[in-house]
Scaffold this motif. Structure first.
Motif, mmCIF file in Angstrom:
data_model
loop_
_atom_site.group_PDB
_atom_site.id
_atom_site.type_symbol
_atom_site.label_atom_id
_atom_site.label_comp_id
_atom_site.label_asym_id
_atom_site.label_seq_id
_atom_site.Cartn_x
_atom_site.Cartn_y
_atom_site.Cartn_z
ATOM 1 N N ILE A 18 -13.378 33.186 19.391
ATOM 2 C CA ILE A 18 -12.948 34.307 20.298
ATOM 3 C C ILE A 18 -11.395 33.928 20.488
ATOM 4 O O ILE A 18 -10.639 35.171 20.229
ATOM 5 N N LEU A 19 -10.872 32.758 20.583
ATOM 6 C CA LEU A 19 -9.462 32.437 20.722
ATOM 7 C C LEU A 19 -8.697 32.862 19.578
ATOM 8 O O LEU A 19 -7.677 33.218 19.572
ATOM 9 N N MET A 20 -9.333 32.454 18.138
ATOM 10 C CA MET A 20 -8.534 32.640 17.142
ATOM 11 C C MET A 20 -8.360 34.288 16.879
ATOM 12 O O MET A 20 -7.282 34.768 16.339
ATOM 13 N N GLY A 21 -9.426 35.079 17.433
ATOM 14 C CA GLY A 21 -9.159 36.529 16.971
ATOM 15 C C GLY A 21 -8.351 37.072 18.069
ATOM 16 O O GLY A 21 -7.322 37.816 17.791
ATOM 17 N N TYR A 22 -8.417 36.497 19.137
ATOM 18 C CA TYR A 22 -7.243 36.783 20.151
ATOM 19 C C TYR A 22 -5.732 36.535 19.751
ATOM 20 O O TYR A 22 -4.902 37.402 19.828
ATOM 21 N N ILE A 23 -5.538 35.423 19.191
ATOM 22 C CA ILE A 23 -4.375 34.983 18.681
ATOM 23 C C ILE A 23 -3.888 35.929 17.544
ATOM 24 O O ILE A 23 -2.503 36.174 17.320
ATOM 25 N N MET A 24 -4.875 36.265 16.942
ATOM 26 C CA MET A 24 -4.431 36.992 15.584
ATOM 27 C C MET A 24 -3.921 38.247 15.999
ATOM 28 O O MET A 24 -3.261 38.864 15.185
ATOM 29 N N LYS A 31 -4.097 44.079 14.108
ATOM 30 C CA LYS A 31 -4.286 45.118 15.314
ATOM 31 C C LYS A 31 -5.567 45.336 15.959
ATOM 32 O O LYS A 31 -6.600 45.057 15.434
ATOM 33 N N GLU A 32 -5.541 45.487 17.197
ATOM 34 C CA GLU A 32 -6.898 45.578 18.187
ATOM 35 C C GLU A 32 -7.703 46.650 17.222
ATOM 36 O O GLU A 32 -9.060 46.126 17.043
#
Length: 309
Positions: A18-24, A31-32
């Motif tokens: 989840i943190l990886m997706g957040y950082i990306m 983009k979201e």
């Protein structure tokens, strides 16, 4: 205790994804809104691959009885928690988003990687039973609540890609048709992406949410408490009272899978349905964020209680 530790390790791994997706998203590599494309890949390709692969096991009387146990337990828990959520909704005046978020679990995205890691991929078939039962509720009860419609479309239920996958997998299972190795391995490899991609999408969605508003909204804590504490306690009490662990020689693991599916964070489907039917998708996403973060603690705790009560 061992299973609780394994579960904690796996949830922490999923949290890091989840943190990886957040950082990306935060560093603007993605983009979201890009998460919608990945969500479609998960929904229309990866989840069906998981379901069909799960049914590619040998047909035995033991598995048949196990599936029956999983089905009965899933139906009991779904109706039980629906009643509990209805009572909570009346007591705390939950709106539509809060009510559906408190009731529906994220079993579709989480239970497969968790079961695969903790018990092995041969046990995933029992998780698919809970997913199938919940799908029926999602496309009837949930859809009506969020959309405001009263008409139930049997066509949309039966032609849902996941339900089609369940029917296809069940047909292959009962007819004892097994895929050639190259096809089976391909579907298995595609299905193995469900955990990482689902968590990365969650991280991308979190990046688009004002976390300050999430952590300062008292109503979100209320819904989270119902989803991650009240409902797991009641579900566990019923499992013990009905002696579900004794329903089958392998019932302890089968019911564990069903129980884990019922106590996951709120379903990401709620956010998606809110987007489709013009409900408050941002609020639904915020609840999803909070329940996902806190499930890192609650799920291992309740699994520990399950294994030791």
């Amino acid at each position: 205790m061992q299973i609780s530790i394994l579960l904690l390790k796996q949830i922490v791994q999923l949290f890091l994804m989840i943190l990886m997706g957040y950082i990306m998203v935060k560093i603007k590599f993605l983009k979201e809104e890009d998460s919608k494309v990945i969500s479609k890949i998960i929904l229309y390709l990866i989840v069906p691959s998981v379901i069909i692969t799960a049914f590619q096991v040998d047909y035995t009387p033991s598995i048949m009885k196990g599936l029956a146990v999983a089905c009965i337990a899933s139906v009991i828990l779904q109706f039980l928690l629906l009643f509990v959520t209805w009572i909570m909704g009346k007591m705390f005046h939950l709106n539509t988003v809060e009510y559906t978020s408190a009731y529906y679990s994220n079993s579709g995205n989480l239970i497969v990687p968790l079961v695969t890691y903790i018990l092995g991929k041969e046990w995933v078939i029992y998780g698919c039973v809970f997913m199938s039962v919940q799908l029926f509720f999602i496309w009837t009860h949930c859809k009506c609540k969020i959309s405001g419609e009263t008409e139930i479309s049997l066509k949309k239920i039966l032609l849902n890609i996941n339900m089609i996958s369940v029917f296809a997998g069940g047909f292959l299972f009962f007819t004892k048709i097994r895929f050639p190795e190259i096809i089976g391995n391909t579907l298995s490899s595609v299905g193995s992406m469900i955990g990482p991609l689902s968590m990365i999408v969650t991280g991308m969605l979190i990046a688009g949410v004002d976390l300050k508003k999430v952590f300062t909204n008292k109503r979100i804590y209320l819904v989270t408490f119902i989803r991650l504490v009240i409902e797991p306690i009641i579900a566990l009490a019923v499992i013990i009272l009905l002696g579900m662990k004794n329903w089958h020689p392998q019932a302890e693991n089968i019911i564990l899978i069903t129980y884990m599916a019922a106590i996951t964070p709120c379903a990401s489907t709620i956010t998606q349905m809110c987007q489709v039917y013009g409900n408050d998708s941002k609020y639904a996403s915020a609840i999803n964020v909070m329940t996902t973060l806190l499930a890192v603690v609650t799920m291992p705790v309740f699994v520990y209680f399950y294994m030791n009560l």
